[in-house]
Scaffold this motif. Structure first.
Motif, PDB file in Angstrom:
ATOM      1  N   LYS A   2       0.850  -1.199   0.000  1.00  0.00           N
ATOM      2  CA  LYS A   2       0.000   0.000   0.000  1.00  0.00           C
ATOM      3  C   LYS A   2       0.883   1.246   0.000  1.00  0.00           C
ATOM      4  O   LYS A   2       1.955   1.264   0.596  1.00  0.00           O
ATOM      5  N   THR A   3       0.392   2.283  -0.661  1.00  0.00           N
ATOM      6  CA  THR A   3       1.051   3.584  -0.642  1.00  0.00           C
ATOM      7  C   THR A   3       0.141   4.544   0.101  1.00  0.00           C
ATOM      8  O   THR A   3      -1.048   4.655  -0.199  1.00  0.00           O
ATOM      9  N   ILE A   4       0.722   5.230   1.070  1.00  0.00           N
ATOM     10  CA  ILE A   4      -0.015   6.162   1.916  1.00  0.00           C
ATOM     11  C   ILE A   4       0.596   7.546   1.743  1.00  0.00           C
ATOM     12  O   ILE A   4       1.809   7.720   1.898  1.00  0.00           O
ATOM     13  N   LEU A   5      -0.237   8.518   1.418  1.00  0.00           N
ATOM     14  CA  LEU A   5       0.201   9.890   1.234  1.00  0.00           C
ATOM     15  C   LEU A   5      -0.455  10.743   2.306  1.00  0.00           C
ATOM     16  O   LEU A   5      -1.687  10.762   2.425  1.00  0.00           O
ATOM     17  N   CYS A   6       0.351  11.434   3.118  1.00  0.00           N
ATOM     18  CA  CYS A   6      -0.159  12.232   4.228  1.00  0.00           C
ATOM     19  C   CYS A   6       0.054  13.713   3.973  1.00  0.00           C
ATOM     20  O   CYS A   6       1.150  14.125   3.585  1.00  0.00           O
ATOM     21  N   PHE A   7      -0.989  14.484   4.234  1.00  0.00           N
ATOM     22  CA  PHE A   7      -0.896  15.933   4.156  1.00  0.00           C
ATOM     23  C   PHE A   7      -1.018  16.495   5.566  1.00  0.00           C
ATOM     24  O   PHE A   7      -2.053  16.356   6.208  1.00  0.00           O
ATOM     25  N   SER A   8       0.059  17.118   6.043  1.00  0.00           N
ATOM     26  CA  SER A   8       0.070  17.655   7.400  1.00  0.00           C
ATOM     27  C   SER A   8      -0.525  19.055   7.420  1.00  0.00           C
ATOM     28  O   SER A   8      -0.627  19.722   6.392  1.00  0.00           O
ATOM     29  N   ASN A   9      -0.877  19.504   8.624  1.00  0.00           N
ATOM     30  CA  ASN A   9      -1.384  20.859   8.778  1.00  0.00           C
ATOM     31  C   ASN A   9      -0.276  21.829   9.202  1.00  0.00           C
ATOM     32  O   ASN A   9      -0.554  22.940   9.629  1.00  0.00           O
ATOM     33  N   ASP A  10       0.957  21.402   9.102  1.00  0.00           N
ATOM     34  CA  ASP A  10       2.135  22.237   9.349  1.00  0.00           C
ATOM     35  C   ASP A  10       2.289  22.697  10.797  1.00  0.00           C
ATOM     36  O   ASP A  10       2.892  23.728  11.062  1.00  0.00           O
ATOM     37  N   THR A  11       1.743  21.946  11.731  1.00  0.00           N
ATOM     38  CA  THR A  11       1.991  22.231  13.145  1.00  0.00           C
ATOM     39  C   THR A  11       3.026  21.233  13.655  1.00  0.00           C
ATOM     40  O   THR A  11       3.400  20.302  12.951  1.00  0.00           O
ATOM     41  N   GLY A  12       3.456  21.417  14.880  1.00  0.00           N
ATOM     42  CA  GLY A  12       4.452  20.518  15.461  1.00  0.00           C
ATOM     43  C   GLY A  12       3.993  19.083  15.569  1.00  0.00           C
ATOM     44  O   GLY A  12       4.814  18.162  15.629  1.00  0.00           O
ATOM     45  N   SER A  13       2.682  18.860  15.562  1.00  0.00           N
ATOM     46  CA  SER A  13       2.179  17.502  15.734  1.00  0.00           C
ATOM     47  C   SER A  13       2.522  16.591  14.564  1.00  0.00           C
ATOM     48  O   SER A  13       2.451  15.376  14.693  1.00  0.00           O
ATOM     49  N   VAL A  14       2.906  17.165  13.425  1.00  0.00           N
ATOM     50  CA  VAL A  14       3.251  16.322  12.272  1.00  0.00           C
ATOM     51  C   VAL A  14       4.384  15.353  12.622  1.00  0.00           C
ATOM     52  O   VAL A  14       4.405  14.227  12.141  1.00  0.00           O
ATOM     53  N   ASN A  26       7.761   2.708   6.867  1.00  0.00           N
ATOM     54  CA  ASN A  26       8.760   2.579   5.800  1.00  0.00           C
ATOM     55  C   ASN A  26       9.912   1.653   6.170  1.00  0.00           C
ATOM     56  O   ASN A  26      10.479   0.997   5.302  1.00  0.00           O
ATOM     57  N   SER A  27      10.250   1.585   7.444  1.00  0.00           N
ATOM     58  CA  SER A  27      11.390   0.750   7.841  1.00  0.00           C
ATOM     59  C   SER A  27      11.000  -0.677   8.211  1.00  0.00           C
ATOM     60  O   SER A  27      11.852  -1.561   8.201  1.00  0.00           O
ATOM     61  N   ARG A  28       9.721  -0.924   8.497  1.00  0.00           N
ATOM     62  CA  ARG A  28       9.345  -2.236   9.001  1.00  0.00           C
ATOM     63  C   ARG A  28       8.265  -2.958   8.211  1.00  0.00           C
ATOM     64  O   ARG A  28       7.844  -4.048   8.609  1.00  0.00           O
ATOM     65  N   THR A  29       7.788  -2.346   7.135  1.00  0.00           N
ATOM     66  CA  THR A  29       6.762  -3.006   6.323  1.00  0.00           C
ATOM     67  C   THR A  29       7.124  -2.841   4.847  1.00  0.00           C
ATOM     68  O   THR A  29       8.048  -2.114   4.498  1.00  0.00           O
ATOM     69  N   ASP A  30       6.378  -3.503   3.999  1.00  0.00           N
ATOM     70  CA  ASP A  30       6.547  -3.341   2.554  1.00  0.00           C
ATOM     71  C   ASP A  30       5.765  -2.145   2.022  1.00  0.00           C
ATOM     72  O   ASP A  30       5.806  -1.850   0.835  1.00  0.00           O
TER      73      ASP A  30
END
Length: 132
Positions: A2-14, A26-30
């Motif tokens: 699966k490909t997952i694309l995330c759009f952040s709201n540009d706060t520190g929580s990203v 990315n490091s532990r799954t395909d």
């Protein structure tokens, strides 16, 4: 895969809400998970299976993602609707149009993810598929 694309709201929580999760995925799954700013939205999901929209206020964006075959998840770590009072007004003041856009965005999403059961209870009034 699966490909997952995330759009952040540009706060520190990203960092802890999206980037750390992407590093793990990315490091532990395909699977592949990419994180970028909501300002980089070009109306193209680039073939992503899932789009995660961190506190988006963009119903048309959700429709475009779905039209391209992506599932859309609304990601929230705060309550921005239905909370008033002078303390809240210091954080964010939404116009009626912005509130309506936010509600529509949440309702159109396939699911909502949150950090606590209190947040889950709140967001269930806008979308029934809420996960902690």
């Amino acid at each position: 895969m699966k490909t997952i694309l995330c759009f952040s709201n540009d706060t520190g929580s990203v960092r802890w809400r999206l980037q750390n999760v992407a590093n793990y995925v990315n490091s532990r799954t395909d699977n592949e998970m990419y994180v970028t700013s909501h300002k980089n939205w070009s109306e193209d999901t680039l073939g992503a299976d899932i789009v995660i929209a961190e506190m988006w206020r963009n119903p048309e964006g959700v429709r475009l993602c779905k039209a391209q075959g992506s599932r859309v998840i609304y990601e929230a770590d705060d309550i921005i609707l239905g909370v008033g009072g002078k303390e809240r007004s210091k954080l964010m003041k939404l116009s009626k149009e912005e509130e309506d856009q936010t509600k529509e965005t949440i309702a159109l999403c396939d699911a909502v993810t949150v950090t606590t059961e209190v947040l889950a209870e709140h967001y269930r009034q806008f979308n029934k598929n809420v996960y902690v």
